[in-house]
Each structure stands twice: as C-alpha cells, then as structure tokens.
Motif scaffolding. Structure first.
Motif, short mmCIF file in Angstrom:
data_model
loop_
_atom_site.label_atom_id
_atom_site.label_comp_id
_atom_site.label_asym_id
_atom_site.label_seq_id
_atom_site.Cartn_x
_atom_site.Cartn_y
_atom_site.Cartn_z
N LYS A 96 3.28 8.71 -3.29
CA LYS A 96 3.75 7.87 -4.54
C LYS A 96 5.13 8.47 -4.87
CE LYS A 96 2.75 9.59 -8.30
NZ LYS A 96 2.24 10.22 -9.54
N LEU A 133 -1.65 3.04 -4.65
CA LEU A 133 -1.23 3.38 -3.32
C LEU A 133 -2.39 3.80 -2.61
CD1 LEU A 133 1.81 5.32 -3.96
CD2 LEU A 133 1.75 3.73 -1.99
N CYS A 180 -0.48 -1.32 -2.78
CA CYS A 180 0.60 -0.96 -1.76
C CYS A 180 -0.31 -0.09 -0.75
CB CYS A 180 1.75 -0.02 -2.28
SG CYS A 180 2.72 -1.09 -3.14
N ASN A 201 0.15 1.92 2.13
CA ASN A 201 1.30 2.75 2.41
C ASN A 201 1.01 3.41 3.98
OD1 ASN A 201 3.80 3.88 2.26
ND2 ASN A 201 2.94 5.60 1.30
#
Lengths: 303, 427
Positions: free
Chosen positions: B29, B124, B153, B155
């Motif tokens: 993050k 995330l 997201c 990631n």
C-alpha cells in the motif's frame, strides 16, 4: 426536479466551505477562541475565511499574535491593515516581554521560535483562551499529516500524538476540561498551492515580501537570509543584492527567501506548481535540525 | 473584490476526490501511494532525499517509499502506520485527499475514521495470496461506512507473470463476496505498484485487461451525483446577528447544506418547532445566491421572524426527518473500556449535542465473516455492533444509507471528553 450533473463545487470552493464550517462550529462551541495571526499567507487566508464565515457580522473573536521581536515590518503593516479593516481586537504577546518577566529564559542558544512556545502558552493562560485557530496545513510536514482539525492540548499545552481523539465525518468534538485548550486548524486540507490560488482569487492584501523584489541577502546554511540589524554577515560571508521572494514568513533571523522573478501571484502560482522542494525545507532553519524537529516542537505546544 | 468570489467561478475548475486506503506493510500500500505521489510530482526533492538518507542508514537496498507516509516518530521506529495520515496530490483535473489508514484489525477504528469522509475506498490484495481476512474486512468496513465507490487493486501482478487467469479467479472471488455487501460501484484493476503497471498508465504487459489505469479511474470517477440533491437538510450551525447600524435587522442562519437544493422563495419548515416559513435570501459572504446545494457553507434568511437556533434543522414541509429519541444504529466502539447497556454518554449529531443512554447491544458484527454474535452484550475496542440508544432530546435524523451527514453521530465519554464511538443510524 431536474438534477443537473454540474451541481458540484470546485476544489477551492469545497475547501472554503469546509473551513467556514470549522470556524462557525468552533465559534458556537468554545467560550473564548482566538485566531493566531502570524502575518503569513496562511493566517491571512484564515482571516479571509473567518470574515466570510460571520459576514455581515464582525469576526466574534480576537486576533493573537506572538511577536518575536524579529518580525518583518511589512508583516506588521499588513496585520494592522487587516485588523483595522475588520474592526478586530488585537492581542500581542511579545517574546521580549516574556523574557523580561521571566516567563521564558533566553540563554542565547535557544531560537526565538522555541521561545515563542512559552510566550504563547503564557498568553493562552493569561487571557483564558479555550481555543486557538492555527494556520497549520497537513501538507506542510509529516507530523502534521496526522494531526486532527480539532487538536486537543492538555493543561500543560502539550499535544499527545499517540492519543488523539478520533475525528469522523465533520463532527468535531470540542469537549474540554479546565485548563485545557483546543488548537483548531481550519486549513488542514489545504496545500501551499491552494493557498496561493485562493489569495489570488480573493484579491486580498498580503505582505509585499511574498512577491519578487530586490533585497540584500546573505547565503547561510543553504538559505538566503535577509540582511537586517539582527542578521549581519559573519566572517567569510558576503551581502548580495538579488531578486527574491519569501515562501514562508516567520522570524527574520530564521526565515530565508528564494531567488525568484515572480512579481505577481499568478507567477508565484506557476513557480509553486513546479517547485521541487517543500516550503519549509527550502526556507525554514527551524525544521532542518532533525527529521522529527516539528513533532518535538508540536508536543511542547508549538503551533 | 466580490466578482470572483462564489461557487464555480474559481479560475481552476478542478474538483476534489477524497479516498481512503487500507492495508498493511506487506500489501504494498505504501509503495502504491508513494508511486502515485511520485508520479504526480507531489513528492518534493527534500522529502525524497530524507527518505533516501534513512533508507541508506538502515542498510536497505532500495528507497523505502513507506517512510514517506509514516509520519510520527514512534511509527517510523515500529515500522507500522498506526494512525490516519492525510496526503495530498493533484493532477490537472482533480485534487486528491488520501486518508491513509492502517490495515490491522486492532486499528479498525482508524480505518472507520478514514472511511467516514471518503468518496472512494481502495482495497489492495496480493495477487499471489488472493482475498485474505484482512481484505474482506476492509471491504466490509467501506461498505458499512457507505463509501460509494470501491476499487480493488490486485497488486503484485508481476509476481504471477501478469496472469489473466489468476486475476479472473480473484475477480470472481471478490465479486461473489461483494454481493453480501452494499457496494454501489465496484472497479477491479490488476496492477504492480512496484513497477508501475496500470498505476498511472495502462500496462503493456496486460493487454488482456481493457479497463482504465488506477489514476485514470480516480481522475474520472463521478462523485458529484453521490450527494443527495433531493431531500433538503440544513442544520443550523450559528445565528448571525450583526448588531451594527448598517445591518441592523439582519438575522441569518449559517450552516452547511447537508442535502437538497435550497432556493429563495422555497417554503420551508423549521424543526423541531415545526414552524413554517419561506426562504427570503441565501448569502455566501456578500453575494446573494440563486441556489445552494451540498456541501456549501451558506447563510439562510427567512421571511418570518421565528425562533431558530443552533441545532435546529431547516427542511421542506413534505420532506422532513422525523424527530426521534430512540435511535437504532451500528456503532464502531473506539475505547478500551467496553460499551455496555445502561451506560450514559454525550452524543453529537449534526449541530446538536445531547446525552444518550445505551439501552441494548443487539449483536456484535464479526467484520471478517459478517457473522452476527447475539450472545455478546457489549462492544470492545474496535468492535462494531448494532445498538439501541435513547437520547435526552429528539434528534432530527435520517438513515445513514440515505444521508451520511444527517445519519451519523459520535459518542463522547463525559468524564474524559474523548470520542469513544461512531454511529450510523439504521433505517
């Protein structure tokens, strides 16, 4: 009802609306607030917002200035013009008086900036202020990024960063006990660029020092300091005349200026938009000493 | 001087998006935020230098962008983000305020705080791990706080070879979980925060992904329509009476529009008195406005000389909240000493202060599983539950799902003055 998609505020209008709400909320909830005025662009923005918040009535609290004794004359002039135009009461707490009265001790090593802390806390106690509006912004510095809009100070004027009150929605908690006070930061969500854009839009008086002008300066510690009675060249230093402007205004002995040709706010905005160094990093000797310098001063009661 | 003042006349027509992020050190993050700040040039050279110095001093091989966002000394020492930190950056179209919050369960209250003002929430997940208890909890909290837009997201796509199949698995897993939540707008983006894939620009390595980059989405998501422009709600904050010769008879009610569009000539009702009147004028500083809407701070003047004070609410005759002393709400508890029945607290709702008595804790919500624990009759620190309260005076409230401003309140411990609870009123 037709709902237009464009019922939205520009970011400056939204920031303004938020700050006005904060001023009104604090004026309604605190018995004795005061606005901390340094003469800098942030305090001028605060005064403008307070003016709007209570118009057509007068701002219902006094302005408090901590005079270091090393204040720029241009700043004092702007302060007086604002105070007179708005019909405000001005309370000046002077570091010199505080030294004379033994409230703070000038050991010759401590900067005026540090001595302001004791002077300010003494004035808060003397006048019984329960809330102080400060011009701090969260974009200025890492310790400020976590500070609340309503920032609680204990009876010693100290900030406890690990024990801050949660702050949700726009519901501010103004509960205080005897001897405690609140620091209130209406500009928390503004950035340096927002301030300049707002001042340009509002067309209000600011100290001329913010615009590029010719000035005799001394290069010291990576900063350009203005030559004055208090700041004289040391061995090996020279005084040069340069086109400069100030990004922040504090104690003359500590506040540096930057070389600039920006002689209008529009040009300042252009320069700010592409600036690669924070305003405090560039021009404030007091924040350079350690990575946690600001946090330490804030704990003690700095604004 | 006043020609340039007033809404929508600012030189820059940028608007503002507030978004909340939650996550722990491992999700990347801080790297993602660092990258957004860096690529939008919101990080200054001296800040970057300070972080590089610290990274070198600690013997890291790379610049730890997390150091940019961890502000307080104790946090830097512990290497965790324990509080909400606010960050700012802007692109030519929009200014962004990030409420950056810690992800661990013991900091749920910080996450709730950050989400309370957010237009958009960003969750995330690590593409290798998929959904974790933590990412589910973040989504639950964002949905409880009615954050209108959610971005997931996925990631570290670089570590799963930018696999479309892996992305689709997580996409499917999350959308089926999200059906249990209230998420009006969901966007799922595969990214690599470390390498910048799909963060600012579309990645070359994921041509199977047709959606926008994260920044493009943040710049274009439509937030103005999230505000209630129909149900007029104007809590009176402050009464302006100049007592000067020039404005002898001026009496204005100042406050922030929480809902609806106010216009001069509108018939209104003042609560709780129930007295009717008509709007004579709306002022913003020395400008008279044709209309006012959320979130403007304005001053309303009425035709009739009726008694209106702080804590009252101006609304429309056919569309008013019902005053009530019995409140049913979801509460996030923020104090180490638990919330219990019979407890008395101060309550702040809009501009009104009152006292409240906790009547019942109906259940505790497990924010990981959404399970309702009916046996627990108290809420501990960071716990969320459904609670019934009785207030000393009527509150003029709406369900939180209808209006986040008139549907929320805070609870304050009267002995310490500390904010101990955040409440969201149920329908």
């Amino acid at each position: 009802m037709t709902v237009h998609a464009d019922y939205r505020l520009s970011q400056l209008d939204e920031l303004e609306a938020e700050s006005i709400q904060i001023f009104r909320e604090a004026a309604a909830e605190f018995e004795k607030p005061a606005l901390l005025f340094s003469g800098g662009k942030d305090s001028i923005t605060m005064l403008r917002l307070a003016e709007k918040a209570f118009y057509p009535a007068r701002i219902p609290f006094p302005v408090l200035q901590v005079a270091t004794g090393f204040d720029f004359p241009e700043v004092l002039e702007t302060r007086d013009n604002w105070v007179n135009r708005l019909g405000l009461r001005l309370v000046v707490a002077s570091v010199d008086d505080a030294i004379r009265d033994g409230v703070v001790i000038d050991d010759g090593k401590t900067s005026r900036n540090r001595l302001q802390i004791g002077t300010l806390l003494n004035a808060v106690e003397q006048h019984g202020f329960t809330a102080l509006f400060g011009g701090g912004r969260r974009d200025e510095e890492k310790a400020r990024a976590k500070e609340r809009v309503y920032s609680h100070r204990d009876e010693f004027g100290q900030w406890d960063p690990k024990n801050q009150r949660p702050e949700l929605w726009s519901l501010y908690n103004g509960k205080l006990h005897g001897g405690e006070h609140m620091r209130i930061f209406p500009l928390s969500n503004w950035t340096e660029l927002d301030i300049w854009e707002y001042l340009e839009r509002e067309q209000v008086e600011i100290p001329s020092l913010y615009l590029a002008h010719k000035r005799r300066v001394i290069a010291r510690d990576g900063m350009l300091l203005s030559e004055s009675e208090a700041v004289q060249p040391k061995q090996g230093e020279t005084v040069e005349e340069k086109m400069v402007r100030f990004r922040t205004l504090g104690d003359m002995t500590l506040t540096g200026c930057v070389e600039s040709e920006a002689d209008t706010l529009a040009k300042v905005i252009e320069e700010t938009a592409v600036a690669r160094v924070t305003e405090r990093g560039a021009t404030r000797g007091d924040d350079k000493f350690s990575e946690a310098a600001m946090e330490d001063r804030k704990r003690e009661g700095y604004f | 001087m006043t020609e340039t003042a007033g809404p929508n006349t600012g030189k820059l027509q940028m608007d503002l998006l507030r978004f909340a992020t939650a996550g722990s050190v491992d999700d990347g993050k801080s790297t993602l935020i660092g990258r957004l700040l860096l690529d939008s040039k919101a990080i200054f050279e001296d800040q970057l230098e300070a972080v590089e110095r610290t990274s070198t001093a600690r013997g890291y091989d790379y610049t730890d962008l997390a150091l940019l966002t961890d502000g307080l000394r104790s946090e830097r020492e512990q290497g965790i983000t324990i509080d909400v930190a606010y960050r700012y950056f802007a692109t030519p179209n929009r200014k962004f305020i990030i409420a950056d919050t810690p992800g661990h369960v013991q900091y749920t209250r910080n996450m709730v705080t950050g989400a309370s003002t957010a237009d958009l929430g960003l969750v995330l997940v690590d593409a290798r791990q998929g959904l974790t208890e933590q990412s589910r909890r973040h989504a639950v909290i964002l949905s409880l706080l009615r954050v209108p837009h959610l971005v997931l997201c996925v990631n570290k796509m670089d570590l799963v070879d930018y696999s479309e199949e892996r992305f689709n698995e997580i996409h499917h897993e999350f959308t089926s979980f999200a059906t249990k939540l209230s998420i009006p707008d969901l966007t799922i983006i595969p990214i690599s925060a470390l390498l910048g894939d799909n963060v600012v620009t579309r990645s070359q390595k994921m041509d199977w992904y047709a959606g926008p980059s994260l920044l493009h989405h943040l710049e274009n998501v439509h937030v103005a329509s999230d505000r209630d422009l129909v149900d007029t709600r104007f809590p009176v904050q402050y009464v302006i009476r100049p007592k000067s010769d020039a404005h002898h008879d001026y009496r204005g009610y100042a406050g922030r529009v929480c809902g609806g569009i106010l216009k001069p000539g509108d018939d209104v009702l003042v609560l709780p008195s129930g007295l009717p009147s008509t709007i004579r004028g709306i002022d913003l500083f020395d400008t008279e406005l044709d209309e006012a809407y959320p979130p403007m701070s304005i001053t309303v003047r009425l035709e009739d000389d009726i008694d209106v004070s702080r804590g009252d609410m101006i609304c429309r005759p056919q569309n008013a909240p019902s005053p009530t002393q019995d409140i049913d709400a979801m509460i996030c508890w923020m104090s180490t000493s638990p919330l219990q029945p019979r407890q008395k607290l101060a309550i702040k709702h809009t501009t009104r202060m009152a006292r409240a008595l906790i009547k019942d804790v109906q259940y505790r919500l497990d924010v990981n599983s959404l399970h309702r624990d009916l046996d627990t009759k108290q809420l501990g620190l960071n716990e969320i539950g459904r609670v019934q309260l009785r207030t000393t005076v009527p509150l003029l409230c709406d369900p939180y799902e209808k209006n986040r401003m008139t549907g929320s309140f805070i609870l304050i411990d009267e002995a310490t003055g500390v904010t101990v609870g955040a409440g969201m009123i149920n329908a």
